[in-house]
Design a protein around this motif. Structure first.
Motif, short mmCIF file in Angstrom:
data_model
loop_
_atom_site.label_atom_id
_atom_site.label_comp_id
_atom_site.label_asym_id
_atom_site.label_seq_id
_atom_site.Cartn_x
_atom_site.Cartn_y
_atom_site.Cartn_z
N SER A 7 0.03 3.59 -11.13
CA SER A 7 -0.96 4.01 -10.13
C SER A 7 -0.23 4.43 -8.87
CB SER A 7 -1.89 2.84 -9.82
OG SER A 7 -2.66 3.11 -8.65
N ASN A 8 -0.67 5.53 -8.27
CA ASN A 8 -0.09 5.90 -6.99
C ASN A 8 -0.59 4.93 -5.92
OD1 ASN A 8 -2.74 6.85 -6.65
ND2 ASN A 8 -2.05 8.46 -5.24
N TRP A 9 -0.22 5.19 -4.66
CA TRP A 9 -0.42 4.19 -3.62
C TRP A 9 -1.88 3.79 -3.40
CZ3 TRP A 9 -3.15 4.98 0.94
CH2 TRP A 9 -3.58 6.30 1.17
N SER A 67 0.81 -1.22 0.00
CA SER A 67 0.00 0.00 0.00
C SER A 67 0.85 1.27 0.00
CB SER A 67 -0.94 0.00 1.20
OG SER A 67 -0.20 -0.05 2.41
N ARG A 68 2.14 1.15 0.20
CA ARG A 68 3.00 2.33 0.18
C ARG A 68 3.68 2.54 -1.17
NH1 ARG A 68 6.29 1.88 5.97
NH2 ARG A 68 4.46 2.03 7.32
N MET A 69 3.47 1.61 -2.08
CA MET A 69 4.24 1.60 -3.32
C MET A 69 3.44 2.16 -4.49
SD MET A 69 7.00 0.17 -2.20
CE MET A 69 8.00 -0.72 -3.39
N ALA A 115 7.37 -2.03 -9.15
CA ALA A 115 7.00 -1.30 -7.94
C ALA A 115 8.13 -0.37 -7.53
CB ALA A 115 6.69 -2.26 -6.81
N THR A 116 7.72 0.78 -6.97
CA THR A 116 8.70 1.74 -6.50
C THR A 116 8.15 2.54 -5.34
OG1 THR A 116 10.03 3.66 -7.12
CG2 THR A 116 7.90 3.44 -8.20
N THR A 117 9.04 3.01 -4.48
CA THR A 117 8.64 3.92 -3.42
C THR A 117 8.66 5.36 -3.93
OG1 THR A 117 10.94 4.04 -2.68
CG2 THR A 117 9.50 2.43 -1.58
N ASN A 118 9.19 5.56 -5.12
CA ASN A 118 9.29 6.89 -5.71
C ASN A 118 7.98 7.26 -6.38
OD1 ASN A 118 9.93 9.23 -7.03
ND2 ASN A 118 11.70 8.42 -8.12
N GLY A 119 7.31 8.24 -5.85
CA GLY A 119 6.02 8.64 -6.39
C GLY A 119 6.13 9.61 -7.56
N ARG A 120 7.36 9.94 -7.92
CA ARG A 120 7.57 10.85 -9.05
C ARG A 120 8.22 10.08 -10.19
NH1 ARG A 120 10.85 15.06 -5.47
NH2 ARG A 120 11.49 13.07 -4.59
N TYR A 124 11.94 2.40 -10.94
CA TYR A 124 11.33 1.25 -10.29
C TYR A 124 12.39 0.33 -9.68
CZ TYR A 124 6.94 2.80 -12.19
OH TYR A 124 5.83 3.54 -12.46
N ASP A 125 12.08 -0.11 -8.45
CA ASP A 125 13.02 -0.93 -7.70
C ASP A 125 12.83 -2.43 -7.92
OD1 ASP A 125 12.07 1.42 -5.32
OD2 ASP A 125 14.08 1.37 -6.21
N TYR A 126 11.58 -2.82 -8.14
CA TYR A 126 11.25 -4.24 -8.21
C TYR A 126 10.49 -4.53 -9.49
CZ TYR A 126 12.16 -3.54 -3.26
OH TYR A 126 12.72 -3.17 -2.05
N TRP A 127 10.75 -5.71 -10.06
CA TRP A 127 10.15 -6.10 -11.33
C TRP A 127 9.69 -7.55 -11.27
CZ3 TRP A 127 9.54 -2.92 -15.56
CH2 TRP A 127 10.16 -1.67 -15.49
N GLY A 128 8.59 -7.82 -11.97
CA GLY A 128 8.17 -9.19 -12.17
C GLY A 128 8.88 -9.81 -13.36
#
Length: 124
Positions: A51-53, A30-32, A98-103, A111-115
């Motif tokens: 999509s934002n969080w 929910s933070r990503m 997924a990323t914690t970076n909202g910009r 993006y930090d993580y990938w499928g």
């Protein structure tokens, strides 16, 4: 351990629809910011949607705007990509990220993580 697992790809005729899913684990979903990218053979990985969080803010690539919809269910740790009116040029491997970076959500380097990706083929 962070995992993103895509599903829902397949073969569809032009004009058809598919819904991709991406189930996440190993981080606070929910933070990503969640995104979808795609990569066709011989081409660079291209931004599709993000999509934002909480889903209040969504972003789309120009080539999919009006046809694709991103959504998320934070209770299920899952992000979706509804794809309508598919065209042969949509054929690609689709990846969630997924990323914690909202910009800079359109930039794959954000993006930090990938499928591992799921293949979508649009053909008659």
């Amino acid at each position: 351990q962070v995992q993103l697992v895509e599903s829902g790809g397949g073969l569809v005729q032009p004009g058809g629809s598919l819904r991709l899913s991406c189930a996440a684990s190993g981080f606070t979903f929910s933070r990503m910011t969640l995104g979808w990218f795609r990569q066709a053979p011989g081409k660079e990985r291209e931004f599709v949607a993000a999509s934002n969080w909480n889903g209040d803010n969504t972003y789309y690539g120009d080539s999919v705007k009006g046809r694709f919809t991103i959504s998320r269910d934070n209770a299920k740790n899952t992000v979706y990509l509804q794809m309508n009116n598919l065209k042969p040029e949509d054929t690609a491997a689709f990846y969630c990220a997924a990323t914690t970076n909202g910009r800079a959500v359109r930039t794959r380097l954000s993006y930090d993580y990938w499928g591992q990706g799921t293949q979508v083929t649009v053909s008659s």
